[in-house]
Design a protein around this motif. Structure first.
Motif, PDB file in Angstrom:
ATOM      1  N   ASN A  64      40.040 -23.196 -15.373  1.00  0.00           N
ATOM      2  CA  ASN A  64      40.069 -24.316 -16.311  1.00  0.00           C
ATOM      3  C   ASN A  64      38.798 -25.154 -16.274  1.00  0.00           C
ATOM      4  O   ASN A  64      38.802 -26.296 -16.722  1.00  0.00           O
TER       5      ASN A  64
ATOM      6  N   MET B 272      36.844 -19.570 -28.220  1.00  0.00           N
ATOM      7  CA  MET B 272      38.306 -19.553 -28.200  1.00  0.00           C
ATOM      8  C   MET B 272      38.840 -20.131 -26.890  1.00  0.00           C
ATOM      9  O   MET B 272      39.806 -20.899 -26.884  1.00  0.00           O
ATOM     10  N   GLN B 273      38.183 -19.814 -25.792  1.00  0.00           N
ATOM     11  CA  GLN B 273      38.624 -20.340 -24.496  1.00  0.00           C
ATOM     12  C   GLN B 273      38.368 -21.842 -24.393  1.00  0.00           C
ATOM     13  O   GLN B 273      39.185 -22.589 -23.846  1.00  0.00           O
TER      14      GLN B 273
ATOM     15  N   ASP C 225      38.262 -23.947 -26.944  1.00  0.00           N
ATOM     16  CA  ASP C 225      39.256 -24.590 -27.811  1.00  0.00           C
ATOM     17  C   ASP C 225      40.621 -24.667 -27.121  1.00  0.00           C
ATOM     18  O   ASP C 225      41.344 -25.663 -27.256  1.00  0.00           O
ATOM     19  N   GLN C 226      40.976 -23.628 -26.384  1.00  0.00           N
ATOM     20  CA  GLN C 226      42.261 -23.631 -25.696  1.00  0.00           C
ATOM     21  C   GLN C 226      42.307 -24.699 -24.608  1.00  0.00           C
ATOM     22  O   GLN C 226      43.316 -25.397 -24.434  1.00  0.00           O
TER      23      GLN C 226
ATOM     24  N   ALA D 249      42.704 -28.023 -26.183  1.00  0.00           N
ATOM     25  CA  ALA D 249      44.086 -28.200 -26.624  1.00  0.00           C
ATOM     26  C   ALA D 249      44.995 -28.506 -25.442  1.00  0.00           C
ATOM     27  O   ALA D 249      45.844 -29.408 -25.508  1.00  0.00           O
ATOM     28  N   ASP D 250      44.811 -27.789 -24.343  1.00  0.00           N
ATOM     29  CA  ASP D 250      45.696 -27.952 -23.181  1.00  0.00           C
ATOM     30  C   ASP D 250      45.510 -29.301 -22.498  1.00  0.00           C
ATOM     31  O   ASP D 250      46.489 -29.950 -22.103  1.00  0.00           O
TER      32      ASP D 250
ATOM     33  N   THR E  28      43.686 -29.793 -31.373  1.00  0.00           N
ATOM     34  CA  THR E  28      44.138 -28.544 -31.983  1.00  0.00           C
ATOM     35  C   THR E  28      43.275 -28.122 -33.168  1.00  0.00           C
ATOM     36  O   THR E  28      43.446 -27.025 -33.697  1.00  0.00           O
TER      37      THR E  28
END
Length: 588
Positions: A185, A226-227, A229-230, A233-234, A239
């Motif tokens: 993370n 993509m990672q 953005d995830q 979001a987390d 989003t």
């Protein structure tokens, strides 16, 4: 004579202590020494004691900057005169936390300048730089607004002590701290390159992709878009995350140097003269944003333009001038602090803000001392959100020709629930506000509504919303109400005298040109038309089909990525039933 000399020495010593300065302040960018230390920093950056390194186990929402805050955090180094003015104005709105190494020095400097220590907290701890925006913790709420959290990223500078400041602020305030510091993370990010609308939309430059990519400066994170953005979001509840091209002359690539959200649907954007400095790329980025990302209300963002002024020698950044900006402003509840430089530019900028934000106390602070370091007021402050927020969101009513009732809808939410809400309105600046109870129209979506009675043509209506929670907490929006308000006018029938355009699509001037990133192709048409838009090389060979199909009546914009092609000359070609038009563009 000895007593005289002794008194003089004491006076000089006292003066030196009062105005004592640390080593020259670190710039917003890297020093040569820091570049040499990058490898050590990346391999040994402290992570173990920096909070929870897994995402929150519940939905989260990142606060917008115009929401209620309990504290404003600054670091005391480098620019004391500017910091003192921030404290002078901010302490009237909230607690000011000053991270410092010498309490007596800070206290003496503030009080000697007439600034009270009431509502000021001195937090003694080690730090490296003044750029609190970039390394300070970010306010996030669980379940939209139930519990307050702070989220800390890996600071994109090798400044170990700065990187740990959010932990100390979280401990001081008793706020849980989450941190994107440990694989998988781990995420490098910087506060000057991020803004949020408070409802899941975030904005950044593509710097965040560069710094976390396998080929980037911080390649230990090895994250693709993509990672990234995830993770946003987390940890942040983001989003929808548009990212704009980096600017040629903004060497730090932080979006707060040229744009700012004033509310959920209003952007204030820095503007250069045509073709100057970062102007063309700012405009291309902006048009890309407007064409692809509506506001949270589903409508286009409203734009306010403000000048990017030249420096004292009338130079812009493309002529080695300082990156002067008015958008690097900071909300502190009902006050907006704005960087200023010269009266001939400041007067207009402050007027623009005051017209856009009625009722707010708009305060200009001289930033000539700090702007050579590529930063201003927003860059050196960070807010901690209120621990008991009452959230009010409303899309302001537009001017109308209707004389029927005007429906006002607002999103109202508090952890304890909303007890009651009231709509206040008036039809003239000098009259008293009338009140109308609001009713809960859609409990599942926290929507409340009430009507303003219809008004005759020529009336200007001002209004605001007040809500009270079950707990007794009250809030108004706009926050300075009743001095602050939204407003609209009832207009009469307007007959257009605009001449009709020719019956074909017009190809506007492609920008930026020369181009090396997102590039905008503006079109206009007097009616819907079938069209083909393509990019062709000097041999007439099509290298990209940009659009094929209907183009709408009116103005529209299309885009291509110039950095996908080798340097050289190309043509944008527009083909319609009425003929063909071309426009040359140079890729570099």
């Amino acid at each position: 004579m000895k007593p005289i000399y002794f008194s003089l020495i004491l006076a000089l010593l006292s003066l030196s202590i009062l105005h004592a300065q640390p080593d020259p302040p670190l710039p917003k960018g890297f020093t040569p020494e820091e570049l040499e230390r990058m490898d050590d920093y990346l391999q040994s950056r402290p992570a173990a004691s920096r909070g929870i390194d897994t995402p929150p186990p519940f939905p989260v929402r990142t606060m917008a900057e115009w929401e209620e805050i309990q504290s404003l955090v600054i670091a005391w180094t480098g620019y004391p005169a500017i910091l003192r003015e921030i404290v002078r104005n901010a302490r009237e709105e909230c607690e000011v936390i000053i991270v410092c190494s010498n309490q007596a020095q800070v206290r003496n400097y503030l009080t000697s300048g007439g600034v009270s220590m009431d509502n000021v907290t001195l937090l003694v701890r080690s730090f490296n730089s003044v750029w609190m925006r970039d390394y300070g913790g970010n306010t996030v709420y669980s379940e939209d607004l139930d519990s307050l959290l702070l989220v800390d990223w890996i600071y994109n500078r090798p400044r170990f002590q700065d990187d740990l400041v959010p932990e100390s602020v979280a401990e001081l305030k008793g706020i849980p701290l989450y941190a994107t510091t440990a694989a998988p993370n781990d995420l490098v990010h910087t506060g000057g390159n991020f803004m949020s609308d408070g409802f899941g939309t975030g904005f950044s430059s593509r710097l965040i992709l560069e710094e976390n990519s396998p080929s980037g400066f911080f390649n230990i994170t090895n994250k693709n878009e993509m990672q990234i953005d995830q993770l946003m979001a987390d940890f942040m509840g983001i989003t929808r995350y548009p990212k704009m091209e980096e600017l040629p002359y903004d060497l730090i690539h932080h979006i707060d140097m040229h744009m700012k959200l004033l509310d959920e649907e209003t952007l204030i954007v820095g503007e250069y003269p045509d073709g100057v400095a970062d102007g063309p790329q700012i405009e291309a980025n902006l048009q890309y944003l407007l064409s692809n990302f509506p506001s949270v209300f589903g409508t286009p963002y409203k734009l306010i333009r403000v000048q990017m002024p030249p420096d004292a020698f009338d130079r812009y950044p493309d002529g080695n001038g300082h990156y002067r900006t008015f958008t690097n402003a900071v909300f502190v509840n009902k006050t907006l602090l704005v960087p200023i430089y010269e009266e001939r530019y400041d007067t207009t900028a402050l007027r623009i803000y005051r017209e856009a934000l009625p009722g707010y106390k708009v305060v200009g602070i001289d930033c000539n001392d700090i702007i050579p370091a590529s930063g201003a007021l927003h860059c050196i402050t960070k807010a901690v959100g209120a621990d008991d927020p009452l959230l009010i969101s409303h899309q302001a009513l537009r001017n109308t020709e209707s004389t029927d009732d005007y429906s006002v809808n607002a999103y109202l939410r508090h952890a304890s629930g909303i007890q009651s809400a009231t709509l206040f309105y008036r039809n003239d600046v000098g009259t008293v506000f009338e009140s109308v109870p609001m009713r809960q129209a859609d409990p599942d979506n926290f929507n409340w509504t009430a009507d303003i009675p219809g008004q005759p043509v020529g009336t200007r209506i001002q209004y605001y919303v007040e809500a009270e929670a079950v707990s007794g907490k009250k809030q108004v929006r706009p926050m300075p109400a009743p001095e602050g308000y939204w407003q609209f006018e009832v207009e009469g029938d307007v007959t257009s005298t605009r001449p009709l355009a020719q019956d074909l699509a017009q190809l506007g001037q492609v920008f930026p040109n020369p181009a090396n990133a997102i590039t905008c192709i503006p079109l206009s048409s007097s009616r819907p038309l079938n069209a083909r838009i393509s990019l062709v090389n000097m041999l007439g060979q099509e290298v990209e089909l940009i659009h094929e199909g209907m183009i709408p009546k009116g103005e529209s914009k299309y885009f291509f990525f110039a950095n996908s092609y080798p340097a050289g000359s190309y043509f944008v070609r527009l083909q319609t039933e009425a003929g063909t038009a071309i426009s040359k563009v140079v890729v570099h």
